[in-house]
Design a protein around this motif. Structure first.
Motif, PDB file in Angstrom:
ATOM      1  N   PRO A  64       0.807  -1.222   0.000  1.00 45.27           N
ATOM      2  CA  PRO A  64       0.000   0.000   0.000  1.00 45.27           C
ATOM      3  C   PRO A  64       0.839   1.270   0.000  1.00 45.27           C
ATOM      4  O   PRO A  64       1.899   1.341   0.628  1.00 45.27           O
ATOM      5  CB  PRO A  64      -0.801  -0.122   1.299  1.00 45.27           C
ATOM      6  CG  PRO A  64       0.097  -0.899   2.207  1.00 45.27           C
ATOM      7  CD  PRO A  64       0.880  -1.834   1.327  1.00 45.27           C
ATOM      8  N   GLY A  65       0.347   2.255  -0.711  1.00 48.49           N
ATOM      9  CA  GLY A  65       0.891   3.608  -0.648  1.00 48.49           C
ATOM     10  C   GLY A  65      -0.233   4.543  -0.256  1.00 48.49           C
ATOM     11  O   GLY A  65      -1.329   4.104   0.105  1.00 48.49           O
ATOM     12  N   ARG A  66       0.021   5.833  -0.341  1.00 53.51           N
ATOM     13  CA  ARG A  66      -1.027   6.790   0.026  1.00 53.51           C
ATOM     14  C   ARG A  66      -2.107   6.875  -1.059  1.00 53.51           C
ATOM     15  O   ARG A  66      -3.287   7.013  -0.751  1.00 53.51           O
ATOM     16  CB  ARG A  66      -0.410   8.159   0.264  1.00 53.51           C
ATOM     17  CG  ARG A  66      -1.464   9.223   0.520  1.00 53.51           C
ATOM     18  CD  ARG A  66      -0.932  10.470   1.149  1.00 53.51           C
ATOM     19  NE  ARG A  66      -2.012  11.452   1.266  1.00 53.51           N
ATOM     20  CZ  ARG A  66      -2.965  11.397   2.189  1.00 53.51           C
ATOM     21  NH1 ARG A  66      -2.979  10.423   3.051  1.00 53.51           N
ATOM     22  NH2 ARG A  66      -3.910  12.322   2.227  1.00 53.51           N
ATOM     23  N   TYR A  67      -1.712   6.783  -2.320  1.00 53.17           N
ATOM     24  CA  TYR A  67      -2.653   6.967  -3.430  1.00 53.17           C
ATOM     25  C   TYR A  67      -3.052   5.657  -4.108  1.00 53.17           C
ATOM     26  O   TYR A  67      -4.141   5.549  -4.655  1.00 53.17           O
ATOM     27  CB  TYR A  67      -2.050   7.909  -4.478  1.00 53.17           C
ATOM     28  CG  TYR A  67      -1.517   9.202  -3.902  1.00 53.17           C
ATOM     29  CD1 TYR A  67      -2.333  10.035  -3.156  1.00 53.17           C
ATOM     30  CD2 TYR A  67      -0.190   9.582  -4.095  1.00 53.17           C
ATOM     31  CE1 TYR A  67      -1.845  11.215  -2.610  1.00 53.17           C
ATOM     32  CE2 TYR A  67       0.304  10.753  -3.554  1.00 53.17           C
ATOM     33  CZ  TYR A  67      -0.520  11.569  -2.814  1.00 53.17           C
ATOM     34  OH  TYR A  67      -0.032  12.730  -2.271  1.00 53.17           O
ATOM     35  N   VAL A  68      -2.166   4.677  -4.090  1.00 52.09           N
ATOM     36  CA  VAL A  68      -2.446   3.414  -4.773  1.00 52.09           C
ATOM     37  C   VAL A  68      -1.972   2.240  -3.928  1.00 52.09           C
ATOM     38  O   VAL A  68      -1.186   2.402  -2.985  1.00 52.09           O
ATOM     39  CB  VAL A  68      -1.757   3.337  -6.163  1.00 52.09           C
ATOM     40  CG1 VAL A  68      -2.144   4.516  -7.036  1.00 52.09           C
ATOM     41  CG2 VAL A  68      -0.246   3.246  -6.003  1.00 52.09           C
ATOM     42  N   VAL A  69      -2.462   1.059  -4.274  1.00 46.89           N
ATOM     43  CA  VAL A  69      -1.976  -0.182  -3.686  1.00 46.89           C
ATOM     44  C   VAL A  69      -1.554  -1.093  -4.827  1.00 46.89           C
ATOM     45  O   VAL A  69      -2.341  -1.334  -5.756  1.00 46.89           O
ATOM     46  CB  VAL A  69      -3.068  -0.889  -2.853  1.00 46.89           C
ATOM     47  CG1 VAL A  69      -2.519  -2.185  -2.255  1.00 46.89           C
ATOM     48  CG2 VAL A  69      -3.590   0.024  -1.759  1.00 46.89           C
ATOM     49  N   ILE A  70      -0.314  -1.559  -4.792  1.00 49.98           N
ATOM     50  CA  ILE A  70       0.137  -2.534  -5.777  1.00 49.98           C
ATOM     51  C   ILE A  70      -0.352  -3.909  -5.347  1.00 49.98           C
ATOM     52  O   ILE A  70      -0.214  -4.291  -4.184  1.00 49.98           O
ATOM     53  CB  ILE A  70       1.680  -2.522  -5.899  1.00 49.98           C
ATOM     54  CG1 ILE A  70       2.110  -1.390  -6.832  1.00 49.98           C
ATOM     55  CG2 ILE A  70       2.217  -3.846  -6.399  1.00 49.98           C
ATOM     56  CD1 ILE A  70       3.589  -1.372  -7.129  1.00 49.98           C
ATOM     57  N   VAL A  71      -0.937  -4.674  -6.286  1.00 48.83           N
ATOM     58  CA  VAL A  71      -1.437  -6.013  -5.972  1.00 48.83           C
ATOM     59  C   VAL A  71      -0.880  -7.017  -6.975  1.00 48.83           C
ATOM     60  O   VAL A  71      -0.531  -6.667  -8.102  1.00 48.83           O
ATOM     61  CB  VAL A  71      -2.983  -6.055  -5.985  1.00 48.83           C
ATOM     62  CG1 VAL A  71      -3.558  -5.150  -4.914  1.00 48.83           C
ATOM     63  CG2 VAL A  71      -3.533  -5.676  -7.362  1.00 48.83           C
TER      64      VAL A  71
ATOM     65  N   ASP B 104       3.228  -6.374 -15.124  1.00 47.89           N
ATOM     66  CA  ASP B 104       3.152  -7.616 -14.343  1.00 47.89           C
ATOM     67  C   ASP B 104       2.472  -7.455 -12.980  1.00 47.89           C
ATOM     68  O   ASP B 104       2.463  -8.386 -12.179  1.00 47.89           O
ATOM     69  CB  ASP B 104       4.550  -8.199 -14.143  1.00 47.89           C
ATOM     70  CG  ASP B 104       5.504  -7.223 -13.480  1.00 47.89           C
ATOM     71  OD1 ASP B 104       5.241  -6.005 -13.553  1.00 47.89           O
ATOM     72  OD2 ASP B 104       6.504  -7.656 -12.885  1.00 47.89           O
ATOM     73  N   ILE B 105       1.900  -6.292 -12.716  1.00 48.28           N
ATOM     74  CA  ILE B 105       1.186  -6.101 -11.441  1.00 48.28           C
ATOM     75  C   ILE B 105      -0.115  -5.343 -11.699  1.00 48.28           C
ATOM     76  O   ILE B 105      -0.301  -4.716 -12.745  1.00 48.28           O
ATOM     77  CB  ILE B 105       2.038  -5.332 -10.395  1.00 48.28           C
ATOM     78  CG1 ILE B 105       2.585  -4.012 -10.981  1.00 48.28           C
ATOM     79  CG2 ILE B 105       3.177  -6.199  -9.891  1.00 48.28           C
ATOM     80  CD1 ILE B 105       1.818  -2.797 -10.624  1.00 48.28           C
ATOM     81  N   GLY B 106      -1.023  -5.414 -10.710  1.00 50.00           N
ATOM     82  CA  GLY B 106      -2.238  -4.626 -10.771  1.00 50.00           C
ATOM     83  C   GLY B 106      -2.143  -3.483  -9.775  1.00 50.00           C
ATOM     84  O   GLY B 106      -1.291  -3.490  -8.876  1.00 50.00           O
ATOM     85  N   ILE B 107      -3.010  -2.492  -9.915  1.00 51.10           N
ATOM     86  CA  ILE B 107      -3.037  -1.404  -8.938  1.00 51.10           C
ATOM     87  C   ILE B 107      -4.483  -1.093  -8.561  1.00 51.10           C
ATOM     88  O   ILE B 107      -5.401  -1.238  -9.362  1.00 51.10           O
ATOM     89  CB  ILE B 107      -2.340  -0.123  -9.437  1.00 51.10           C
ATOM     90  CG1 ILE B 107      -3.006   0.407 -10.717  1.00 51.10           C
ATOM     91  CG2 ILE B 107      -0.862  -0.336  -9.643  1.00 51.10           C
ATOM     92  CD1 ILE B 107      -2.500   1.767 -11.134  1.00 51.10           C
ATOM     93  N   MET B 108      -4.657  -0.714  -7.307  1.00 51.37           N
ATOM     94  CA  MET B 108      -5.960  -0.273  -6.827  1.00 51.37           C
ATOM     95  C   MET B 108      -5.822   1.188  -6.432  1.00 51.37           C
ATOM     96  O   MET B 108      -4.951   1.548  -5.628  1.00 51.37           O
ATOM     97  CB  MET B 108      -6.401  -1.118  -5.631  1.00 51.37           C
ATOM     98  CG  MET B 108      -7.886  -0.958  -5.270  1.00 51.37           C
ATOM     99  SD  MET B 108      -8.203   0.405  -4.144  1.00 51.37           S
ATOM    100  CE  MET B 108      -7.551  -0.249  -2.624  1.00 51.37           C
TER     101      MET B 108
END
Length: 481
Positions: A107-114, A145-149
């Motif tokens: 998790p970051g402040r603006y996005v989460v790498i999943v 190769d990753i998703g983001i939320m």
């Protein structure tokens, strides 16, 4: 205006969020060596139990972690001896080890790498105003190769800041994969900045004006954390006084008040919060709310006010799991909608996953709230030895901290050699059993300490003995010096 207070004491981190001088949220975490939610480890599969579709993994601790196996998690093909990169979902409890998942997120402040998809998703709280989602999809730079939320904080951020954070989180992700691949044994790969880092991501907002800390290390960390974040305009202050930060700003008193099961509402009604073995139960009462000339109006006003306060109390006390609310009987469907709206609106800033179910036929409302850390009670209460665990008392270690703080406050005003303390008799055996340890805890080795154990004393008392006549009267209560 929101203010955040961060206090470190030995191995305990305490964070309080105030909004317009009212306590809004409180986090108390003990810095332990056990796995914490959000940490990422390299693990080795030690055993698979097909009957419960569960794998047990060594992540470097005495208790093995456990992971449920399911097609939707993409982990059905693992076997004993496999090496897996895992994220901790729940900390260990009693004899049960930590719950983990192979679907890691950063998790970051603006996005989460999943890692469980490679698409762009949005928080459910984001409404598509001004084509925000379309703008993000067209302008965000996402590795393949990753998703983001996308989190709600991104609504107020510049696209450059969002892309910069994705780049930073992706570098962390690549390091985790690299370290996990080449490590020869289970180990911690990522801690998310520890307890402080994980909490700051959720607690700081565009409404936060000031953060006050009592640790230079935390002061530097927070300044680095908020740097180059376009939606944050926060002043960070370093508190250097001897008196505890929470005591100085009267937060300690508010925390202690949370031990009360009854909370009085402005209308005259009240709510009563009780913990059972399986859940928390909250009862709503009209009590002294008799101002209205209509029963229906009295019930509605009390229930709506209770709904707002219940959301606040759940967040402050960090209650989780199953929570059942017994509202005053409501027959009108429109009134039920108003109560539910007030309850849901109270959780609008809640960062934990909270599901609120509609009224049952018995006028009960059920809430399921994701557990993250312990409740406030777990840190300030312990079983009472006199009643064989049937009641609760303030933890002796916590009480010692409060007494120590009062001694510091008194010492700043007077030159004192003698201190008089009154505490409840339930602490007598513990204190007299280790007087030196008690005196060390309250930082009074250079003083004479007089302790009086009182029956049914709700609070404690600390006084300076300034005159020899005072000392003479209580000489028999001298415990040290």
């Amino acid at each position: 205006m929101e203010e955040v207070f961060i206090e470190r004491q030995k191995n305990t981190l305490r964070i309080a969020l105030r909004e317009n001088d009212n306590l809004k949220e409180c986090f108390i975490e003990e810095e332990s060596k056990e796995p914490c939610p959000g940490e990422i480890y390299k693990g080795v599969v030690k055993n698979i139990v097909p009957g419960i579709k569960c794998a047990f993994l060594d992540i470097g601790f005495k208790k093995n972690a456990y992971m449920y196996l399911h097609e939707k998690f993409g982990n059905m093909d693992i076997k004993t001896g496999d090496e897996v990169i895992l994220e901790v979902m729940k900390e260990p409890i009693l004899e049960k080890g930590p719950k983990v998942t192979s679907q890691i997120s950063i998790p970051g402040r603006y996005v989460v790498i999943v890692t469980y998809n490679n698409t762009i998703n949005f928080s459910k709280k984001i409404e598509d105003n001004d084509n925000f989602t379309e703008y993000i999809v067209n302008n965000v730079v996402k590795p393949n190769d990753i998703g983001i939320m996308i989190r709600t904080n991104a609504l107020n951020a510049e696209i450059e800041d969002i892309n910069k954070e994705i780049e930073e989180l992706y570098e962390i992700y690549k390091r985790i994969i690299r370290d996990g691949t080449y490590s020869i044994k289970p180990k911690l790969l990522y801690d998310g900045g520890g307890s402080l880092g994980r909490i700051l991501i959720d607690i700081l907002s565009e409404n936060t004006e000031k953060v006050i800390v009592n640790s230079k290390e935390d002061y530097d960390y927070i300044n680095e954390f908020i740097k180059n974040k376009s939606d944050l305009h926060i002043k960070v202050e370093l508190y250097c006084e001897k008196q505890n930060l929470f005591s100085y700003y009267n937060i300690e008193r508010e925390i202690l008040s949370l031990r009360n099961s009854k909370v009085v509402l402005q209308s005259g009604g009240n709510i009563v919060i009780e913990k059972t073995e399986a859940m928390y139960v909250i009862d709503v009462n009209s009590a002294k709310n008799t101002k209205q000339n209509s029963i229906d109006k009295t019930v509605l006003i009390t229930n709506v006010e209770a709904a707002e306060e219940i959301a606040r109390q759940i967040m402050i006390r960090n209650l989780s799991g199953i929570i059942v609310i017994d509202f005053i009987d409501v027959k009108n469907y429109e009134n039920k909608k108003k109560i539910m709206h007030a309850l849901k609106d109270g959780f609008k800033d809640d960062k934990k996953k909270t599901v609120i179910y509609p009224f049952t036929k018995l006028n009960l409302v059920q809430i399921a709230r994701k557990r993250r850390g312990k409740s406030i009670y777990d840190y300030i209460e312990e079983e009472c030895t006199l009643c064989k665990g049937k009641g609760k008392r303030i933890k002796l270690s916590y009480l010692n901290s409060l007494i120590k703080n009062e001694i510091i406050k008194i010492s700043s005003a007077y030159e004192i050699n003698d201190i008089y303390i009154e505490v409840d008799e339930v602490y007598e055996k513990d204190i007299l059993g280790d007087v030196l340890g008690f005196v060390k805890e309250i930082d009074a080795l250079d003083k004479k300490v007089y302790v009086n154990f009182m029956e049914n004393l709700e609070h404690f008392k600390v006084e300076a003995l300034l005159f020899s006549s005072q000392v003479k009267k209580i000489e028999k209560l001298k415990r040290y010096g």
